[in-house]
Design an enzyme around this catalytic site. Structure first.
Site, mmCIF file in Angstrom:
data_model
loop_
_atom_site.group_PDB
_atom_site.id
_atom_site.type_symbol
_atom_site.label_atom_id
_atom_site.label_comp_id
_atom_site.label_asym_id
_atom_site.label_seq_id
_atom_site.Cartn_x
_atom_site.Cartn_y
_atom_site.Cartn_z
ATOM 1 N N ASP A 237 0.851 -1.193 0.000
ATOM 2 C CA ASP A 237 0.000 0.000 0.000
ATOM 3 C C ASP A 237 0.886 1.242 0.000
ATOM 4 O OD1 ASP A 237 -2.974 0.870 0.485
ATOM 5 O OD2 ASP A 237 -1.754 2.147 1.781
ATOM 6 N N ASN B 234 -2.227 12.644 -3.833
ATOM 7 C CA ASN B 234 -3.175 12.951 -4.906
ATOM 8 C C ASN B 234 -3.770 14.349 -4.731
ATOM 9 O OD1 ASN B 234 -3.684 11.463 -7.174
ATOM 10 N ND2 ASN B 234 -5.424 10.354 -6.357
ATOM 11 N N ASP C 253 -1.709 9.264 -10.928
ATOM 12 C CA ASP C 253 -1.679 8.150 -11.877
ATOM 13 C C ASP C 253 -0.244 7.773 -12.226
ATOM 14 O OD1 ASP C 253 -4.401 8.140 -11.883
ATOM 15 O OD2 ASP C 253 -4.644 9.065 -13.863
ATOM 16 N N GLU D 217 -4.752 2.360 -4.405
ATOM 17 C CA GLU D 217 -3.296 2.448 -4.299
ATOM 18 C C GLU D 217 -2.691 1.180 -3.698
ATOM 19 O OE1 GLU D 217 -4.872 4.533 -0.529
ATOM 20 O OE2 GLU D 217 -5.502 4.135 -2.579
#
Length: 341
Positions: A210, A218, A227, A254
Site C-alpha cells: 500500500d 493525490n 496516476d 493504491e
C-alpha cells in the site's frame, strides 16, 4: 499500455489508428466505378481497386485493406485460387474477403466459404447492404488488429515475465492504468497457485503493498501525478519479480499485491524489502509524508497450501501484516508471522 525503462521514464507507444479500407478486385471498370460511387460520401472509408487480378495479391500486401471485395470470374487467374493465395499469406490470412459474384449459386457460395471467403453477395448489391457488410467485416478485422497490437506492446513492457506470463497478457486481465494484472487476474492466479501448491506441497507467498499517504499525495499534486505515481510503483514491483510464474497485480486503488509461488517466507521478505528500498530510492516528493517522499508499506504472508487451510486465510494474514506495518509507522515490511507471535 505504458512501457517502463530502468530509469522509470514512461514511454507511451504510438498506437496505430486503423481506418476502413476497401480493395476491390474486379476486371470490369464499370463495377469499380459503381462501387466507388456507393462509397464516395463515406469519409471514413478508403476505396482502392485493381482490374488486373495478377496484381491483386501484391496490391493487398501493400495496402493491407480491412476488407477485400473479390470477383470470382477473372482473366488470368481463378477467383477461388486468388482467395486461397490470400489465406496462405500470413499478412493477409485474416483479412475479410467478400465475394462479389454475378450468380446466386449455392454451389459457388459453398465453395467460396470452403476456400476462405467470409461473405458472399450478388453484384451489384444494395448500397446500404454493401456498406453494412463492409463495416461489419472491417470492424471485426480492426478489432483483431488492435488486439494484436496491444499484445505486442504488452510483451515489450513485460519482457522479464518470460513465457509463462504470456498467458497473463490478455486485455481483459490487465489494469488499464498501470498495465499490470488486474484484480480479476489476481483472484484467478492466486486460486490456481493455491491448488498447485497444495498438489506439490510447496510454499506460496503473498505480499500486500500500500502506498503511504497516497490520498494526500493525490490531493497535493493532482490526479495526473497520482496516476503517474501508481505506474511507477507498478514498475518497481514488476522489476523485482524473479520467476515467470510470479505475478504483480493492482489489487485496488493504491494497493498492490505480489503472488510468489514456490517462495519461502525468507525469500518473500527479501523481495518485499527490495521493492520498498527501490521505491524509497526514487525520492518521489510527497510533502504529506514524514519522510518527505513516496514510500510503501508491505505485509507478507507465506503458507504451504493444504486441505486444512484456505486462500482466504492467506489473504487475511497478508492484509493484517500490511495494516500492522501501516500502524507501526509506514515505509516498512512486516511478516504475518511477526504479527501473530
Amino acid at each position: 499500455m505504458p512501457e517502463f525503462s530502468s530509469s522509470f521514464t514512461l514511454h507511451e507507444p504510438a498506437l496505430t489508428e486503423f481506418k476502413v479500407s476497401v480493395l476491390l478486385v474486379d476486371d470490369q471498370l464499370i463495377i469499380a466505378e459503381a462501387i466507388r460511387r456507393m462509397l464516395s460520401d463515406q469519409q471514413d472509408i478508403e476505396f482502392h481497386y485493381v482490374t488486373d487480378a495478377t496484381q491483386a495479391l501484391d496490391t493487398a500486401l501493400r495496402l493491407q485493406p480491412t476488407v477485400i471485395l473479390q470477383d470470382l470470374v477473372l482473366p488470368g487467374i481463378d477467383g477461388f485460387a486468388l482467395i486461397q493465395l490470400y489465406r496462405e499469406n500470413a499478412a493477409l490470412a485474416h483479412v475479410p474477403v467478400i465475394v462479389l459474384s454475378a450468380k446466386d449459386d449455392p454451389k459457388l457460395k459453398a465453395h467460396s466459404f470452403a476456400v476462405g471467403a467470409n461473405d458472399y453477395v450478388v453484384k451489384l448489391p444494395d448500397r446500404l447492404e454493401l456498406l453494412a457488410r463492409i463495416r461489419y467485416h472491417s470492424n471485426a478485422h480492426i478489432s483483431r488488429l488492435q488486439r494484436d497490437q496491444a499484445f505486442r506492446f504488452l510483451r515489450e513492457s513485460q519482457k522479464n515475465l518470460a513465457d509463462a506470463n504470456i498467458e497473463l497478457q490478455k486485455l481483459a486481465a490487465l489494469d488499464g492504468l498501470t498495465g499490470i494484472a488486474n484484480r480479476r487476474r489476481f483472484d484467478e492466479t492466486l486460486q490456481f497457485e493455491w491448488q498447485r501448491g497444495q498438489r506439490d506441497k510447496t510454499p506460496l507467498s503473498l505480499l500486500f503493498c500500500d502506498i503511504d499517504h497516497f490520498k494526500s499525495y493525490n490531493d497535493h499534486f493532482g490526479h495526473l501525478a497520482g496516476d503517474l505515481c501508481l505506474k511507477k510503483v507498478a514498475a518497481v514491483l514488476t522489476e523485482h519479480l524473479k520467476r515467470p510464474a510470479d505475478l504483480a497485480a493492482r489489487y485496488g486503488g493504491e494497493e498492490f499485491a505480489l503472488i510468489l509461488p514456490e517462495t519461502e517466507a525468507a525469500g518473500a521478505l527479501l523481495i518485499a524489502e527490495a521493492c520498498r528500498r527501490h521505491l524509497e530510492g526514487l525520492q518521489i516528493e510527497n510533502p504529506a509524508a514524514s519522510t518527505g517522499i513516496v514510500t510503501i508499506s508491505i505485509g507478507v504472508a507465506t503458507i504451504v497450501p493444504s486441505p486444512d487451510s484456505t486462500v482466504e486465510q492467506l489473504i487475511n494474514r497478508a492484509d493484517q501484516a500490511l495494516y500492522a506495518a501501516k500502524r507501526g509507522g509506514r515505509n516498512s515490511v512486516l511478516s504475518a508471522a511477526d504479527v501473530e507471535d
